[in-house]
Design a protein around this motif. Structure first.
Motif, mmCIF file in Angstrom:
data_model
loop_
_atom_site.group_PDB
_atom_site.id
_atom_site.type_symbol
_atom_site.label_atom_id
_atom_site.label_comp_id
_atom_site.label_asym_id
_atom_site.label_seq_id
_atom_site.Cartn_x
_atom_site.Cartn_y
_atom_site.Cartn_z
ATOM 1 N N VAL A 19 -2.235 5.876 9.249
ATOM 2 C CA VAL A 19 -2.805 6.144 7.930
ATOM 3 C C VAL A 19 -4.320 6.112 8.118
ATOM 4 O O VAL A 19 -4.867 5.106 8.581
ATOM 5 C CB VAL A 19 -2.353 5.086 6.895
ATOM 6 C CG1 VAL A 19 -3.197 5.187 5.633
ATOM 7 C CG2 VAL A 19 -0.875 5.253 6.558
ATOM 8 N N ASN A 20 -5.003 7.224 7.802
ATOM 9 C CA ASN A 20 -6.454 7.350 8.041
ATOM 10 C C ASN A 20 -6.804 6.973 9.481
ATOM 11 O O ASN A 20 -7.763 6.248 9.730
ATOM 12 C CB ASN A 20 -7.253 6.480 7.060
ATOM 13 C CG ASN A 20 -6.989 6.868 5.625
ATOM 14 O OD1 ASN A 20 -6.805 8.060 5.330
ATOM 15 N ND2 ASN A 20 -6.927 5.899 4.729
ATOM 16 N N ASP A 57 0.841 -1.190 0.000
ATOM 17 C CA ASP A 57 0.000 0.000 0.000
ATOM 18 C C ASP A 57 0.890 1.260 0.000
ATOM 19 O O ASP A 57 1.856 1.350 0.752
ATOM 20 C CB ASP A 57 -0.863 -0.061 1.265
ATOM 21 C CG ASP A 57 -1.703 1.170 1.457
ATOM 22 O OD1 ASP A 57 -2.865 1.133 1.056
ATOM 23 O OD2 ASP A 57 -1.190 2.162 1.996
ATOM 24 N N SER A 58 0.555 2.230 -0.892
ATOM 25 C CA SER A 58 1.460 3.374 -1.080
ATOM 26 C C SER A 58 1.556 4.236 0.174
ATOM 27 O O SER A 58 2.609 4.794 0.483
ATOM 28 C CB SER A 58 1.013 4.211 -2.272
ATOM 29 O OG SER A 58 -0.291 4.681 -2.034
ATOM 30 N N GLU A 59 0.455 4.351 0.929
ATOM 31 C CA GLU A 59 0.518 5.171 2.154
ATOM 32 C C GLU A 59 1.353 4.481 3.230
ATOM 33 O O GLU A 59 2.048 5.147 4.004
ATOM 34 C CB GLU A 59 -0.892 5.446 2.664
ATOM 35 C CG GLU A 59 -1.632 6.424 1.762
ATOM 36 C CD GLU A 59 -3.065 6.649 2.226
ATOM 37 O OE1 GLU A 59 -3.398 7.790 2.537
ATOM 38 O OE2 GLU A 59 -3.825 5.666 2.274
ATOM 39 N N ALA A 118 4.934 5.066 2.274
ATOM 40 C CA ALA A 118 5.377 6.420 2.624
ATOM 41 C C ALA A 118 5.645 6.539 4.124
ATOM 42 O O ALA A 118 6.627 7.166 4.547
ATOM 43 C CB ALA A 118 4.319 7.428 2.193
ATOM 44 N N THR A 119 4.788 5.903 4.934
ATOM 45 C CA THR A 119 4.979 5.922 6.393
ATOM 46 C C THR A 119 6.299 5.239 6.768
ATOM 47 O O THR A 119 7.052 5.737 7.613
ATOM 48 C CB THR A 119 3.802 5.197 7.081
ATOM 49 O OG1 THR A 119 2.589 5.781 6.623
ATOM 50 C CG2 THR A 119 3.889 5.296 8.586
#
Lengths: 483, 95
Positions: free
Chosen positions: A442-443, A269-271, A274-275
Motif C-alpha cells: 500500500v503506497n 485501515d481500508s487499504e 482491501a489487500t
C-alpha cells in the motif's frame, strides 16, 4: 548471489556455484555498504569467515546440513559466547556473553555462519526499534520510517538482503509486526517449541524465538534447526519435531480459514483491509473455505498484556543490578545507591516505565486487582482460540493496523505505540503459533497477512504460507535501492 | 486511576530504580495513561475463571539431582565490574 533464498543458496553451495567464504564476503560487503540502516549492533567478520571456511570443508566432505555455510545473523537478545550481547541496552553495552544460547549452539552445530548481532528495541520492549540504546533502525522501504520492533534490525536486514535469514523473538508481536512492516516472512512458534535458554528474558510466559526469512520455505529450514526439547529450559516442550519442509506442498483444498469479525472492524485501515481481502481470495481460489468467526475477548488482550508482561519483566530485570556483570555507576556510596543509580543510569525510558508498571501491579494490595485479573482474562482469550481452532484449521487477519509509520511519530506516546500490536498480542497470551507473510503493498509499503494455527501446528502454517507464495509475487519484492 | 509523583517515587524505590526528581511528573502522567488502558479489564466479569499462568498445560519437569555445571568462576568474573580474590566487590554493607 545475496538476492537468493536460503533454499537457493544451499543448492548453489552444493553445486559449487560459489563457496560459503565468497557468500559470506558478499554479505559482509553489503552490511558495510548499507550501514545507514543501523540494523547491526555488532558485525563478527572474523568469526564469520572462519565459520565459512569450516562450512566449505564440511560441504566438500559431503556431511553438510541444509544450513551449512548459510550466512545468518542473531537478534542481539541471544547470548553468543565471546561476543557482545547487549539486548539493545546500555546496561549490557559491555557484556560479553560467557555462554551460547541453545539456539546459537544449534545453528553452530548445523554449520550456519553468524554474520553478527542485530539491533532491537531495548530488552525487546518496543514496536519501532526506537528504544534501542544503539539508535533507531531504518526501514529499507522508506528510510524515514520505522522497521517495526522489537526485532527491527532482523526484519530490516532480511528485507535489504544483508543476511540470508535472521532470528527474532516475539513476546507481543516482535517477530510478526516488523516482518509485516518490512515485507518479509516471520514465524512465532508455539510457546515452548524453541528453547529460551540464553535468550535474555523479557516476559517468560510469553517470549518465544523464531525465524525471519524471505520465504516460508526458508522459515521451515531455519525452524527445523531451532525447534526441539532442551533440558536447559524447563518450559521447553518435549513434543516431537516434525519435518517442516515435508508438508510445504500439501494442497489446501478444503482448508477451513476463520476470519474473526473482531479483527475486521472500522479500526482497520481500508487499504490494508482491501489487500487482505485480495489475499484471502487467493486462498479461496486454492479451494479453501472461508468462514466468519467470533472471538469476543480479543479486545482485552492489550490491557491484560500490559499487566502480565511488565509484571514478569519487573522480576526478570531485577538481575541487572550492577553487581556481577553489566553497567555499574561510578562511586556508589552504599549498596542501595549502587543498585538504584546503576539501573537508573543505564535503563531507557520505556524499560523504566514497564518496570514501574510491573512493580506497581505486583505490589502489596494490588495483586488481585491487576495480575490475577489479567491472568483470568488470559484464560478467556486462550479459550477463544481453543473454540475457534476447533471449528477452523487456521485463523487469518491483519498483523498491523497501519503500514510502517514515521520515525518519531509515536515515540513520545506509549499508548499509541502499544496499540500497534493490537492484532498480535492475543496470540502470545494464548501461546499458539502465528506467522506474518507479505500480502501486498500500500503506497509502496508492505502489508502483512497473519496466519494463526493451533498449538504445535507450525508445519500447517508453513504449508499455508508456502502455497500462497507459490501463486503470489509479494515475497519476491525488494525495496528500491536494496535489490 | 491516576498516580502522583509521590507514588512514582515510592514504586521506583521498590524497584531500586533511579528516577530523576524532575522526571517523576512525566512518569506519573504516562503511567496513569497506561493504567487507564489497563482498567478496561474491569469491563468484563471474570468470577469463577481459573487464572492462567502459563500457555501449556504442562507439569513442571523434574530432573535427577546431578551436578551439571562445572565451576567457571574465573570465566564469569572476567566480566564483573569489580572483583578481588575471587569475590564480587560492592560498597560496605555492615558498618
Amino acid at each position: 548471489m545475496y538476492q537468493q533464498t536460503i533454499a537457493q543458496l544451499a543448492l548453489g553451495l552444493r553445486q559449487g556455484t560459489f563457496t560459503s567464504v565468497e557468500l559470506t564476503q558478499a554479505y559482509l560487503t553489503r552490511i558495510k555498504q548499507h550501514s545507514e540502516l543501523n540494523s547491526f549492533i555488532t558485525v563478527t567478520e572474523e568469526q564469520a569467515l572462519q565459520a565459512a571456511k569450516a562450512a566449505d570443508l564440511r560441504l566438500a566432505q559431503g556431511n553438510a546440513e541444509p544450513l551449512t555455510g548459510i550466512p545468518l545473523a542473531q537478534k542481539d537478545i541471544f547470548c553468543t559466547l565471546g561476543v557482545k550481547t547487549s539486548c539493545g541496552s546500555k546496561i549490557l553495552d559491555n557484556f560479553i556473553a560467557p555462554y551460547n544460547a541453545t539456539v546459537v549452539e544449534k545453528f553452530n552445530a548445523a554449520g550456519a555462519v553468524m554474520l553478527g548481532k542485530l539491533n532491537m528495541d531495548e530488552f525487546a520492549m518496543g514496536s519501532s526499534n526506537e528504544t534501542s540504546f544503539y539508535g533507531a533502525v531504518k526501514n529499507p522501504w522508506d528510510l524515514n520510517c520505522v522497521p517495526g520492533g522489537s526485532s527491527g534490525g532482523s526484519a530490516a536486514a532480511v528485507a535489504a538482503h544483508l543476511v540470508a535469514g535472521a532470528t527474532g523473538t516475539d513476546t507481543g508481536g516482535s517477530i510478526r509486526q516488523p516482518a509485516a512492516l518490512c515485507g518479509i516472512t516471520g514465524l512465532k512458534p508455539t510457546y515452548g517449541r524453541v528453547s529460551r535458554y540464553g535468550m535474555i528474558a523479557y516476559a517468560s510466559s510469553l517470549d518465544q524465538g523464531g525465524p525471519m526469512t524471505r520465504t516460508a520455505e526458508d522459515a521451515a529450514i531455519m525452524l527445523q534447526v531451532m525447534a526441539g526439547f532442551d533440558p536447559k529450559d524447563s518450559t521447553s516442550s518435549d513434543q516431537a519435531v516434525p519435518d517442516y519442509s515435508a508438508s510445504l506442498n500439501a494442497p489446501l483444498q478444503g482448508l477451513k480459514i476463520g476470519l474473526p469479525k473482531e479483527f475486521f472492524t472500522a479500526d482497520l485501515d481500508s487499504e490494508i483491509a482491501a489487500t487482505l481481502a485480495a489475499a484471502i481470495d487467493e486462498y479461496r481460489k486454492m479451494g479453501a473455505e472461508i468462514k466468519e468467526i467470533s472471538m469476543p475477548n480479543l479486545n482485552m488482550a492489550i490491557p491484560a498484556y500490559y499487566i502480565i508482561a511488565p509484571a514478569e519483566a519487573s522480576a526478570n530485570l531485577s538481575r541487572f543490578d550492577g553487581v556481577r556483570f553489566g553497567y555499574r555507576c561510578s562511586n556508589p556510596v552504599d549498596l542501595t545507591d549502587l543498585y538504584t543509580r546503576s539501573r537508573g543510569e543505564a535503563f531507557g525510558n520505556e524499560v523504566k516505565r514497564r518496570i514501574l508498571i510491573g512493580t506497581y501491579a505486583l505490589s502489596a494490595g494490588y495483586y488481585d486487582a491487576y495480575y490475577l485479573k489479567a491472568q483470568k482474562i488470559r484464560r478467556l482469550i486462550s479459550e477463544d482460540f481453543k473454540n475457534a481452532l476447533a471449528e477452523v484449521d487456521v485463523i487469518m487477519g491483519p498483523v498491523t493496523p497501519s503500514t510502517a509509520f514515521a520515525i518519531g511519530e509515536k515515540s513520545n506516546d506509549p499508548i499509541q505505540m502499544y496499540l500497534s500490536d493490537i492484532y498480535t498480542i492475543a496470540i502470545n497470551l494464548a501461546g499458539v503459533p502465528a506467522m506474518s507473510i507479505p500480502a501486498g503493498l500500500v503506497n509502496n509499503k508492505p502489508v502483512g497477512l497473519q496466519i494463526i494455527g493451533n498449538y504445535f501446528a507450525e508445519a500447517k502454517l508453513l504449508n499455508v504460507a508456502h502455497q500462497f507464495q507459490q501463486v503470489t509475487p509479494w515475497h519476491q519484492h525488494s525495496p528500491k535501492g536494496f535489490e | 486511576m491516576s498516580l502522583t509523583s509521590d507514588d512514582v517515587a515510592k514504586i521506583a524505590h521498590l524497584a531500586r530504580l533511579g528516577i530523576n526528581t524532575q522526571d517523576t511528573e512525566a512518569y506519573a502522567k504516562s503511567l496513569s495513561g497506561i493504567l487507564d488502558l489497563i482498567a478496561q479489564m474491569n469491563t468484563i466479569n471474570t468470577d469463577h475463571i481459573t487464572p492462567m499462568a502459563h500457555p501449556l498445560d504442562q507439569i513442571q519437569r523434574l530432573r535427577p539431582d546431578q551436578v551439571t555445571e562445572s565451576n567457571q568462576r574465573e570465566h564469569f568474573q572476567a566480566i564483573a565490574p569489580q572483583v578481588a580474590e575471587g569475590l564480587y566487590l560492592v560498597p560496605k554493607v555492615i558498618e
